[in-house]
Design a protein around this motif. Structure first.
Motif, PDB file in Angstrom:
ATOM      1  N   ARG A  52      59.737 -14.606  43.868  1.00 39.48           N
ATOM      2  CA  ARG A  52      59.513 -15.822  43.846  1.00 39.48           C
ATOM      3  C   ARG A  52      58.187 -16.148  45.482  1.00 39.48           C
ATOM      4  O   ARG A  52      57.024 -17.187  45.458  1.00 39.48           O
ATOM      5  N   ALA A 101      59.179 -24.711  42.341  1.00 36.59           N
ATOM      6  CA  ALA A 101      59.225 -24.573  41.340  1.00 36.59           C
ATOM      7  C   ALA A 101      58.490 -24.642  39.825  1.00 36.59           C
ATOM      8  O   ALA A 101      58.428 -24.426  38.942  1.00 36.59           O
ATOM      9  N   THR A 102      57.654 -25.839  39.753  1.00 36.48           N
ATOM     10  CA  THR A 102      56.563 -26.217  38.721  1.00 36.48           C
ATOM     11  C   THR A 102      55.587 -24.712  39.032  1.00 36.48           C
ATOM     12  O   THR A 102      55.290 -24.721  37.961  1.00 36.48           O
ATOM     13  N   LEU A 146      56.169 -22.208  39.712  1.00 32.57           N
ATOM     14  CA  LEU A 146      55.877 -20.683  39.312  1.00 32.57           C
ATOM     15  C   LEU A 146      56.022 -20.472  37.935  1.00 32.57           C
ATOM     16  O   LEU A 146      55.752 -19.331  37.553  1.00 32.57           O
ATOM     17  N   ALA A 147      57.407 -21.683  36.861  1.00 30.50           N
ATOM     18  CA  ALA A 147      57.508 -21.870  35.857  1.00 30.50           C
ATOM     19  C   ALA A 147      56.150 -21.651  35.149  1.00 30.50           C
ATOM     20  O   ALA A 147      56.022 -20.703  33.988  1.00 30.50           O
ATOM     21  N   GLU A 148      54.856 -22.890  35.440  1.00 30.71           N
ATOM     22  CA  GLU A 148      53.841 -22.475  35.055  1.00 30.71           C
ATOM     23  C   GLU A 148      53.552 -20.592  35.278  1.00 30.71           C
ATOM     24  O   GLU A 148      52.394 -20.303  34.151  1.00 30.71           O
ATOM     25  N   SER A 191      54.852 -17.792  35.118  1.00 32.02           N
ATOM     26  CA  SER A 191      56.059 -17.522  34.357  1.00 32.02           C
ATOM     27  C   SER A 191      55.087 -17.973  33.235  1.00 32.02           C
ATOM     28  O   SER A 191      55.948 -16.738  31.825  1.00 32.02           O
ATOM     29  N   GLY A 192      55.584 -19.020  32.477  1.00 30.61           N
ATOM     30  CA  GLY A 192      54.425 -19.348  31.213  1.00 30.61           C
ATOM     31  C   GLY A 192      52.718 -19.058  30.477  1.00 30.61           C
ATOM     32  O   GLY A 192      53.122 -18.769  29.469  1.00 30.61           O
ATOM     33  N   ARG A 223      52.417  -9.902  38.662  1.00 29.36           N
ATOM     34  CA  ARG A 223      53.852  -9.754  38.095  1.00 29.36           C
ATOM     35  C   ARG A 223      54.486  -8.944  37.587  1.00 29.36           C
ATOM     36  O   ARG A 223      53.798  -8.271  37.906  1.00 29.36           O
TER      37      ARG A 223
END
Ligand SMILES: [Zn+2]
Length: 237
Positions: free
Chosen positions: A200, A211-212, A214-216, A218-219, A237
């Motif tokens: 992270r 978190a938000t 990171l989720a983006e 990862s998507g 990544r």
């Protein structure tokens, strides 16, 4: 922007080469500035000034000595002359006068001899001091010469390393697609342009990504170029 994972990894390698090039340039600049020798060079200047001062002192004592020797010689010549006159004169009045003068001259001679001895002592001290300064200055000169030649060798080594790194860098850059390279160079002008995302954390700014965001990231598709929400560096990544 689209770029394959291998292109992104190549870009990260390019960035590592660029970092190494920057570090090498900084090291060369530091060595070239000669800052490390500033104190030693000052000592060398001080020693050179002391040497001149000491030489002047010695010269002045030597001059004083030659003057005292000349004075003494004059008195001795005068004594010889008076002795001759004393032998030649038949007048007892003249003889008395000459003898009185001889007494004065002998006293003067003795004073001058004492003075000459004291000058010789000072000359000995000045000579010893002069030799010590010559010795000390030589130590400083030698130390500086050794360090400067080591420094020079180090600069040569770093410069040849820099040439090699630059060649590697250019080869690496030629493998990277032009739009990605352009993006990297644009970001490079503002700071660290690329970092790996590890646990992270952005490898460029070292800030932990929320978190938000990171989720983006990862998507995103694997071949989509991601950027750090904090420093805008390309995130591998
Ligand atoms: Zn970052």
């Amino acid at each position: 922007m689209k770029a394959s994972e291998s292109q992104q990894a190549d870009l990260l390698s390019l960035s590592n080469l660029d970092l190494e090039i920057t570090r090498t340039r900084v090291a060369i600049a530091a060595l070239t500035s000669g800052e490390a020798f500033a104190a030693l060079r000052q000592s060398q200047r001080d020693a050179a000034a002391s040497l001149i001062e000491s030489r002047n002192q010695l010269d002045s004592v030597e001059l004083e000595l030659s003057r005292a020797e000349a004075d003494l010689k004059l008195v001795e010549q005068r004594i010889d002359k008076d002795n001759q006159r004393l032998n030649q004169t038949s007048s007892s009045k003249d003889a008395q006068g000459i003898q009185a003068e001889l007494e004065t001259l002998k006293k003067r001679k003795s004073d001058l001899e004492d003075f000459e001895l004291s000058i010789l002592e000072r000359k000995e001290q000045a000579e010893a001091a002069y030799q010590v300064i010559i010795h000390d200055k030589k130590l400083i000169d030698d130390e500086l010469a050794t360090k400067e030649s080591e420094n020079e060798a180090q600069i040569i080594k770093l410069r040849s390393g820099l040439d090699l790194l630059t060649q590697q860098r250019n080869q690496q850059a030629s493998r990277i697609q032009s739009d990605l390279l352009e993006l990297y160079e644009k970001k490079s002008s503002r700071g660290l342009a690329i970092g790996r995302l590890v646990n992270r954390e952005c490898g460029a700014c070292r800030i932990t990504i929320g978190a938000t965001a990171l989720a983006e990231i990862s998507g995103l598709a694997r071949d989509e170029v991601a950027t750090c929400p904090d420093c805008q560096a390309i995130l591998v990544r």
